[in-house]
Design a protein around this motif. Structure first.
Motif, mmCIF file in Angstrom:
data_model
loop_
_atom_site.group_PDB
_atom_site.id
_atom_site.type_symbol
_atom_site.label_atom_id
_atom_site.label_comp_id
_atom_site.label_asym_id
_atom_site.label_seq_id
_atom_site.Cartn_x
_atom_site.Cartn_y
_atom_site.Cartn_z
ATOM 1 N N PHE B 23 0.784 -1.229 0.000
ATOM 2 C CA PHE B 23 0.000 0.000 0.000
ATOM 3 C C PHE B 23 0.824 1.292 0.000
ATOM 4 O O PHE B 23 0.292 2.355 -0.330
ATOM 5 N N VAL B 24 2.098 1.219 0.373
ATOM 6 C CA VAL B 24 2.912 2.441 0.312
ATOM 7 C C VAL B 24 2.933 2.950 -1.129
ATOM 8 O O VAL B 24 3.053 2.175 -2.073
ATOM 9 N N GLY B 25 2.788 4.247 -1.289
ATOM 10 C CA GLY B 25 2.723 4.857 -2.610
ATOM 11 C C GLY B 25 1.311 5.211 -3.025
ATOM 12 O O GLY B 25 1.121 5.961 -3.992
ATOM 13 N N SER B 26 0.312 4.722 -2.296
ATOM 14 C CA SER B 26 -1.078 5.050 -2.624
ATOM 15 C C SER B 26 -1.349 6.532 -2.391
ATOM 16 O O SER B 26 -1.013 7.062 -1.333
ATOM 17 N N PRO B 27 -1.987 7.208 -3.341
ATOM 18 C CA PRO B 27 -2.438 8.569 -3.068
ATOM 19 C C PRO B 27 -3.388 8.571 -1.864
ATOM 20 O O PRO B 27 -4.239 7.687 -1.747
ATOM 21 N N VAL B 28 -3.228 9.540 -0.993
ATOM 22 C CA VAL B 28 -4.059 9.590 0.215
ATOM 23 C C VAL B 28 -4.156 11.034 0.705
ATOM 24 O O VAL B 28 -3.251 11.836 0.479
ATOM 25 N N SER B 29 -5.269 11.349 1.341
ATOM 26 C CA SER B 29 -5.459 12.666 1.960
ATOM 27 C C SER B 29 -6.212 12.450 3.269
ATOM 28 O O SER B 29 -6.652 11.335 3.568
ATOM 29 N N THR B 32 -9.503 10.788 2.622
ATOM 30 C CA THR B 32 -9.573 9.416 2.115
ATOM 31 C C THR B 32 -8.798 8.422 2.987
ATOM 32 O O THR B 32 -8.794 7.226 2.703
ATOM 33 N N SER B 35 -10.818 5.269 4.337
ATOM 34 C CA SER B 35 -11.140 4.140 3.443
ATOM 35 C C SER B 35 -9.890 3.311 3.153
ATOM 36 O O SER B 35 -9.973 2.092 2.988
ATOM 37 N N LEU B 36 -8.746 3.966 3.126
ATOM 38 C CA LEU B 36 -7.509 3.212 2.908
ATOM 39 C C LEU B 36 -7.196 2.354 4.141
ATOM 40 O O LEU B 36 -6.800 1.181 4.007
ATOM 41 N N ASN B 65 0.660 17.901 -1.473
ATOM 42 C CA ASN B 65 1.437 18.438 -2.584
ATOM 43 C C ASN B 65 0.646 19.557 -3.267
ATOM 44 O O ASN B 65 -0.435 19.949 -2.805
ATOM 45 N N TYR B 67 -1.130 19.602 -5.696
ATOM 46 C CA TYR B 67 -2.474 19.197 -6.133
ATOM 47 C C TYR B 67 -3.379 18.834 -4.950
ATOM 48 O O TYR B 67 -4.473 18.313 -5.142
ATOM 49 N N TYR B 69 -2.952 16.640 -2.318
ATOM 50 C CA TYR B 69 -2.998 15.315 -1.711
ATOM 51 C C TYR B 69 -1.586 14.860 -1.372
ATOM 52 O O TYR B 69 -0.615 15.559 -1.655
ATOM 53 N N GLU B 71 0.962 11.044 -0.405
ATOM 54 C CA GLU B 71 1.150 9.633 -0.735
ATOM 55 C C GLU B 71 1.450 8.873 0.541
ATOM 56 O O GLU B 71 2.215 9.342 1.375
#
Lengths: 109, 109, 109, 109
Positions: B23-29, B32, B35-36, B65, B67, B69, B71
């Protein structure tokens, strides 16, 4: 110079490539497929220029190993992404194509 | 021959290594992260000999970042797994250790 | 219908998204960066419609943790992919953009 | 408190879980399997307390899709890790077990 639509198509490709290679290999079962779908949708939705992402894991393709679960493979994923790049809207999907036995990514009209 | 507890400790390591590198590298904020967390917990719970998995993503470490969000990185994850291998119960955790600036995995007593 | 160039741009995006999310998180050091670069190049080169892939991991961005190694992050990767889709040739890159502190993917002219 | 051997077994599990979930899903073919093996070995060798890692991808299990390549799955991987944690030496392997049709991780004596 790339057109706006080419740039939007590029963005759509990034999202599907990311979705696939981030999550393929995750343990999954019929009971946990929904939480994985939601996480995949919400995660990829964060990336730039995404208007929407929907993900469906094909329950009929979910096989169980001796321990009662399976692993997410590309062929199980049906995903639709919609990109809006400064007004250039592009939609793309990932869907198993049984004719070529391949999890095919393609632009929609 | 390995003891039951060694085998259970081995299983605990597998689960944390899997959780991290899947799961490392998944976009996350912040919006969210939940849910992750749920997907990570439910996914790893399927693996053999797992009694429980809990995952917490540190919201204070979630940077944004340009944008808006971030990671998922290993340092953001606090995870606890409990293994029950034929009665040998072992617990292990993944937790950022600020003293060595490292996402440390360790067995609990 | 998408144009050939839009379809090629889409393919380029897929490759960069795949490259990024498959390999980010891999343990890496200055001593092992080259083998990871080669594996990334050869792996992604297999995907459909790829003419070439080149990957460079920025050694100056490789930090060492307390155990003497680091982890591949998107910002360290400089990648160039060239797609040839039935004669429509498109090039795209992944490169850290210091102005926005982001690992930016973009189409080249 | 965990024994030294339990802690070493835990470390061995981490390495195999990491190896598996970092690299499963990578495009691979008979021509590129070697570079992926080398990258996997060198990458995981960096993790703490590793004395050695060897990885072999089973070429006979490598199937080709319509585009002439395959994807790394757990069943294709034969890996051996040796951990040395302050003198406690533990070896573990990942190897497909045809009896249960599962990519089994286990401690060695």
């Amino acid at each position: 110079m790339p057109t706006e639509r080419e740039a939007a198509a590029f963005e759509a490709g990034i999202k599907l490539g990311a979705l696939y290679h981030q999550f393929v290999g995750s343990p999954v079962s019929a009971e946990t497929a929904e939480s994985l779908e939601v996480a995949m949708e919400e995660s990829i939705s964060l990336q730039p220029h995404v208007r929407s992402v929907s993900v469906k894991i094909d329950r009929e393709m979910l096989t169980k190993n001796v321990y009662g679960y399976g692993e997410l493979s590309g062929k199980m994923i049906r995903a639709l992404v919609e990109i809006d790049l400064d007004g250039a809207v592009v939609r793309a999907k990932l869907e198993y194509d049984p004719k070529i036995d391949y999890p095919l990514m393609s632009l929609l009209d």
